[in-house]
Design a protein around this motif. Structure first.
Motif, PDB file in Angstrom:
ATOM      1  N   VAL A  71      -8.551  -7.975   2.089  1.00 50.07           N
ATOM      2  CA  VAL A  71      -8.371  -7.842   3.537  1.00 50.07           C
ATOM      3  C   VAL A  71      -8.780  -9.137   4.234  1.00 50.07           C
ATOM      4  CG1 VAL A  71      -9.304  -6.736   5.600  1.00 50.07           C
ATOM      5  CG2 VAL A  71      -8.550  -5.335   3.693  1.00 50.07           C
ATOM      6  N   LYS A  72      -9.873  -9.713   3.792  1.00 49.50           N
ATOM      7  CA  LYS A  72     -10.341 -10.961   4.397  1.00 49.50           C
ATOM      8  C   LYS A  72      -9.350 -12.093   4.137  1.00 49.50           C
ATOM      9  CE  LYS A  72     -15.235  -9.687   4.206  1.00 49.50           C
ATOM     10  NZ  LYS A  72     -15.411  -9.625   5.675  1.00 49.50           N
ATOM     11  N   TRP A  73      -8.755 -12.101   2.957  1.00 48.96           N
ATOM     12  CA  TRP A  73      -7.740 -13.112   2.666  1.00 48.96           C
ATOM     13  C   TRP A  73      -6.483 -12.851   3.497  1.00 48.96           C
ATOM     14  CZ3 TRP A  73      -5.983 -17.533   1.846  1.00 48.96           C
ATOM     15  CH2 TRP A  73      -4.666 -17.754   1.412  1.00 48.96           C
ATOM     16  N   ALA A  74      -6.098 -11.594   3.643  1.00 52.98           N
ATOM     17  CA  ALA A  74      -4.908 -11.261   4.412  1.00 52.98           C
ATOM     18  C   ALA A  74      -5.015 -11.759   5.850  1.00 52.98           C
ATOM     19  CB  ALA A  74      -4.671  -9.746   4.397  1.00 52.98           C
ATOM     20  N   GLU A  75      -6.222 -11.722   6.398  1.00 54.37           N
ATOM     21  CA  GLU A  75      -6.446 -12.208   7.767  1.00 54.37           C
ATOM     22  C   GLU A  75      -6.201 -13.711   7.878  1.00 54.37           C
ATOM     23  OE1 GLU A  75     -10.446 -11.077   8.563  1.00 54.37           O
ATOM     24  OE2 GLU A  75      -9.971  -8.961   8.883  1.00 54.37           O
ATOM     25  N   MET A  76      -6.406 -14.433   6.775  1.00 50.61           N
ATOM     26  CA  MET A  76      -6.269 -15.885   6.773  1.00 50.61           C
ATOM     27  C   MET A  76      -4.888 -16.358   6.346  1.00 50.61           C
ATOM     28  SD  MET A  76      -9.745 -16.776   4.699  1.00 50.61           S
ATOM     29  CE  MET A  76      -9.153 -18.442   4.355  1.00 50.61           C
ATOM     30  N   ALA A  77      -4.210 -15.570   5.554  1.00 50.11           N
ATOM     31  CA  ALA A  77      -2.993 -16.012   4.872  1.00 50.11           C
ATOM     32  C   ALA A  77      -1.871 -16.313   5.857  1.00 50.11           C
ATOM     33  CB  ALA A  77      -2.548 -14.960   3.862  1.00 50.11           C
ATOM     34  N   ASP A  78      -0.973 -17.176   5.424  1.00 52.37           N
ATOM     35  CA  ASP A  78       0.171 -17.552   6.243  1.00 52.37           C
ATOM     36  C   ASP A  78       1.320 -16.559   6.119  1.00 52.37           C
ATOM     37  OD1 ASP A  78      -1.157 -19.901   7.031  1.00 52.37           O
ATOM     38  OD2 ASP A  78      -0.512 -20.921   5.195  1.00 52.37           O
ATOM     39  N   SER A  79       1.166 -15.591   5.225  1.00 52.15           N
ATOM     40  CA  SER A  79       2.191 -14.577   5.006  1.00 52.15           C
ATOM     41  C   SER A  79       1.604 -13.187   5.221  1.00 52.15           C
ATOM     42  CB  SER A  79       2.745 -14.687   3.574  1.00 52.15           C
ATOM     43  OG  SER A  79       3.540 -13.566   3.259  1.00 52.15           O
ATOM     44  N   TYR A  83      -1.131  -8.039   3.599  1.00 47.94           N
ATOM     45  CA  TYR A  83      -1.337  -6.806   4.353  1.00 47.94           C
ATOM     46  C   TYR A  83      -0.363  -5.733   3.882  1.00 47.94           C
ATOM     47  CZ  TYR A  83      -4.663  -8.227   7.991  1.00 47.94           C
ATOM     48  OH  TYR A  83      -5.792  -8.589   8.679  1.00 47.94           O
ATOM     49  N   GLN A  84       0.865  -6.112   3.624  1.00 47.93           N
ATOM     50  CA  GLN A  84       1.862  -5.149   3.156  1.00 47.93           C
ATOM     51  C   GLN A  84       1.484  -4.587   1.791  1.00 47.93           C
ATOM     52  OE1 GLN A  84       4.367  -3.892   4.988  1.00 47.93           O
ATOM     53  NE2 GLN A  84       3.521  -5.135   6.652  1.00 47.93           N
ATOM     54  N   VAL A  89      -0.798   0.207  -1.117  1.00 44.11           N
ATOM     55  CA  VAL A  89      -1.826   0.909  -1.882  1.00 44.11           C
ATOM     56  C   VAL A  89      -2.289   2.151  -1.126  1.00 44.11           C
ATOM     57  CG1 VAL A  89      -4.188   0.770  -2.754  1.00 44.11           C
ATOM     58  CG2 VAL A  89      -2.624  -1.151  -3.111  1.00 44.11           C
ATOM     59  N   GLY A  90      -2.569   1.979   0.159  1.00 45.04           N
ATOM     60  CA  GLY A  90      -3.016   3.115   0.959  1.00 45.04           C
ATOM     61  C   GLY A  90      -1.986   4.223   1.014  1.00 45.04           C
ATOM     62  N   GLU A  91      -0.737   3.847   1.169  1.00 42.72           N
ATOM     63  CA  GLU A  91       0.328   4.852   1.226  1.00 42.72           C
ATOM     64  C   GLU A  91       0.469   5.580  -0.109  1.00 42.72           C
ATOM     65  OE1 GLU A  91       3.513   2.372   2.450  1.00 42.72           O
ATOM     66  OE2 GLU A  91       3.083   2.590   4.601  1.00 42.72           O
ATOM     67  N   GLU A  92       0.350   4.845  -1.203  1.00 41.56           N
ATOM     68  CA  GLU A  92       0.437   5.481  -2.526  1.00 41.56           C
ATOM     69  C   GLU A  92      -0.688   6.491  -2.728  1.00 41.56           C
ATOM     70  OE1 GLU A  92       0.330   4.272  -7.288  1.00 41.56           O
ATOM     71  OE2 GLU A  92       0.646   2.706  -5.762  1.00 41.56           O
ATOM     72  N   GLN A  93      -1.875   6.177  -2.223  1.00 37.86           N
ATOM     73  CA  GLN A  93      -3.027   7.058  -2.340  1.00 37.86           C
ATOM     74  C   GLN A  93      -3.050   8.114  -1.231  1.00 37.86           C
ATOM     75  OE1 GLN A  93      -5.032   7.533  -4.678  1.00 37.86           O
ATOM     76  NE2 GLN A  93      -6.776   8.632  -3.751  1.00 37.86           N
ATOM     77  N   LYS A  94      -2.089   8.038  -0.319  1.00 40.13           N
ATOM     78  CA  LYS A  94      -1.999   8.934   0.840  1.00 40.13           C
ATOM     79  C   LYS A  94      -3.269   8.875   1.682  1.00 40.13           C
ATOM     80  CE  LYS A  94       1.270  12.008  -1.464  1.00 40.13           C
ATOM     81  NZ  LYS A  94       1.563  13.396  -1.935  1.00 40.13           N
ATOM     82  N   TRP A  95      -3.919   7.686   1.661  1.00 39.47           N
ATOM     83  CA  TRP A  95      -5.096   7.384   2.478  1.00 39.47           C
ATOM     84  C   TRP A  95      -6.276   8.297   2.166  1.00 39.47           C
ATOM     85  CZ3 TRP A  95      -4.102   2.816   4.373  1.00 39.47           C
ATOM     86  CH2 TRP A  95      -2.782   2.483   4.664  1.00 39.47           C
ATOM     87  N   LYS A  96      -6.269   8.835   0.944  1.00 42.25           N
ATOM     88  CA  LYS A  96      -7.361   9.733   0.544  1.00 42.25           C
ATOM     89  C   LYS A  96      -8.476   8.964  -0.153  1.00 42.25           C
ATOM     90  CE  LYS A  96      -4.347  13.758  -0.185  1.00 42.25           C
ATOM     91  NZ  LYS A  96      -3.845  14.736  -1.202  1.00 42.25           N
ATOM     92  N   LEU A  97      -9.687   9.484  -0.055  1.00 43.70           N
ATOM     93  CA  LEU A  97     -10.796   8.979  -0.852  1.00 43.70           C
ATOM     94  C   LEU A  97     -10.550   9.338  -2.305  1.00 43.70           C
ATOM     95  CD1 LEU A  97     -13.775  10.086   1.459  1.00 43.70           C
ATOM     96  CD2 LEU A  97     -12.639   7.855   1.400  1.00 43.70           C
ATOM     97  N   HIS A  98     -11.380   8.764  -3.193  1.00 43.37           N
ATOM     98  CA  HIS A  98     -11.256   9.130  -4.608  1.00 43.37           C
ATOM     99  C   HIS A  98     -11.816  10.539  -4.809  1.00 43.37           C
ATOM    100  CE1 HIS A  98      -9.961   8.256  -8.499  1.00 43.37           C
ATOM    101  NE2 HIS A  98     -10.936   7.496  -8.966  1.00 43.37           N
ATOM    102  N   TRP A  99     -11.910  11.008  -6.028  1.00 41.32           N
ATOM    103  CA  TRP A  99     -12.012  12.445  -6.277  1.00 41.32           C
ATOM    104  C   TRP A  99     -13.390  13.074  -6.105  1.00 41.32           C
ATOM    105  CZ3 TRP A  99     -14.705  14.389 -10.680  1.00 41.32           C
ATOM    106  CH2 TRP A  99     -15.159  13.414 -11.571  1.00 41.32           C
TER     107      TRP A  99
END
Length: 370
Positions: A71-79, A83-84, A89-99
């Motif tokens: 996340v910290k790198w995404a804030e700096m990156a030129d692309s 973030y995508q 990753v979040g969408e694949e996990q459906k924004w859930k915590l682990h088990w």
């Protein structure tokens, strides 16, 4: 011949270490971060560890630590691709915590969810995390604060946990304005600190199994374990006003640890896997070193630590870390999953090491881009 050898040795010892002498340039920091981040994304589902042959679950604590740095790198990156990638990753996990409902390791992924919520404003990203933390607060565990043969894991009975769960609660307190998250977090953090913090050394034992035990005369303070704590402190403090009592509590621990850390850094720039026993563990280790470098650079950037005093440690730490990057872009010398000092190899890595490196780079870049 003996005289010549002696003279040569004196010359070598009188030279400054490479890690200390090499200048740091912001452009190079950013380039190294991108190299390591890109390598990790390409190999996200591969294994480069001595101890496993299958990838971690995407919501596992190992990957959660990677996401903190990414996340910290995404804030700096030129692309926007980083973030995508995180969003995917979040969408694949459906924004859930682990088990595991109470286990701090399984809450850590929420740090990434919350930061993406801050960017995109989509409450779907944080609803499961709020639900999970609310349940714990309303139904607190009654387990003891001791970790006995890994029986008690519902509370923060090991120091690593202070990186995993407390930042989540601090972030939720900030974005919701609800003090209950802070109250619970502070109560539990203080309980863990009272149990595992050694006030004589200003370091944390990994868990109670190491309290009072010596390794050839040395107390055992695990580098990455203390790195988890030190890095976590910075993340927590960012969520509170500087004039708040919460900030003051964490700042006190942070400053004591920072002072200790620059005293025990090795001449080569890394921190030993057993912090007070560099003679027993001479092999470099990247994950603890990265978290310490991150935390110290953050302190300088935020006006907490005196730059003249602490910058040499940051320079040595960062230059040591970049020397562990392979020609392909992998960060080597990351100790495998464990709970104590052990071994590391130049051609082995782990995702949390990459996360710590990216976090460190984000603050080192700030230091040298001003």
């Amino acid at each position: 011949m003996n005289l010549l050898k002696t003279i040569a040795l004196i010359i070598v010892l009188s030279l400054p270490s490479v890690a200390h002498a090499q200048k740091i340039k912001a452009k190079r920091v950013k380039k190294d971060m991108q190299t390591v981040a890109d390598w990790q994304i390409r190999h996200f589902r591969d294994t480069f560890s001595m101890k496993r042959n299958k990838p971690h679950h995407i919501a596992d604590w190992t990957n959660a630590a990677l996401y903190v740095g990414m996340v910290k790198w995404a804030e700096m990156a030129d692309s926007d691709k980083y973030y995508q990638w995180l969003k995917g990753v979040g969408e694949e996990q459906k924004w859930k915590l682990h088990w595991r409902k109470y286990h701090a390791d399984d809450h850590a992924v929420a740090q990434m969810y919350i930061e993406l919520f801050r960017k995109y404003g989509d409450s779907t990203m944080i609803k499961p995390s709020i639900k999970g933390m609310d349940y714990i607060i309303n139904n607190p565990s009654t387990q003891p604060i001791t970790l006995d043969n890994y029986k008690h894991l519902e509370r923060w009975t090991w120091c690593d946990a202070l990186f995993m769960a407390p930042p989540v609660l601090a972030k939720l307190a900030n974005i919701t304005g609800d003090k209950k998250y802070t109250d619970f977090m502070l109560k539990e953090f203080k309980a863990t600190t009272a149990h595992l913090y050694d006030a004589d050394e200003d370091l944390y034992y990994r868990d109670n199994s190491y309290i009072g035990k010596l390794d050839k005369g040395h107390k055992t303070f695990w580098s990455r374990g203390n790195g988890w704590v030190f890095g976590g402190l910075t993340i927590i403090m960012e969520e509170y006003p500087k004039d708040s009592k919460e900030y003051a509590y964490f700042l006190d621990i942070y400053k004591k640890m920072a002072k200790k850390l620059i005293e025990i850094q090795t001449p080569k720039g890394h921190w030993a896997m057993s912090l007070l026993a560099a003679d027993l563990y001479p092999t470099p280790e990247a994950s603890g070193t990265a978290f310490f470098t991150f935390g110290l650079a953050w302190g300088i950037n935020n006006g907490i630590l005196n730059r003249e005093t602490y910058e040499p440690a940051v320079k040595k730490g960062w230059n040591a870390l970049t020397s562990y990057i392979t020609k392909d872009g992998m960060l080597g010398y990351v100790q495998p999953i464990g709970a104590a000092p052990g071994k590391a190899w130049p051609d082995k890595t782990e995702v949390y090491g990459t996360g710590a490196f990216l976090a460190a780079g984000s603050e080192v870049y700030k230091m040298y881009s001003k």
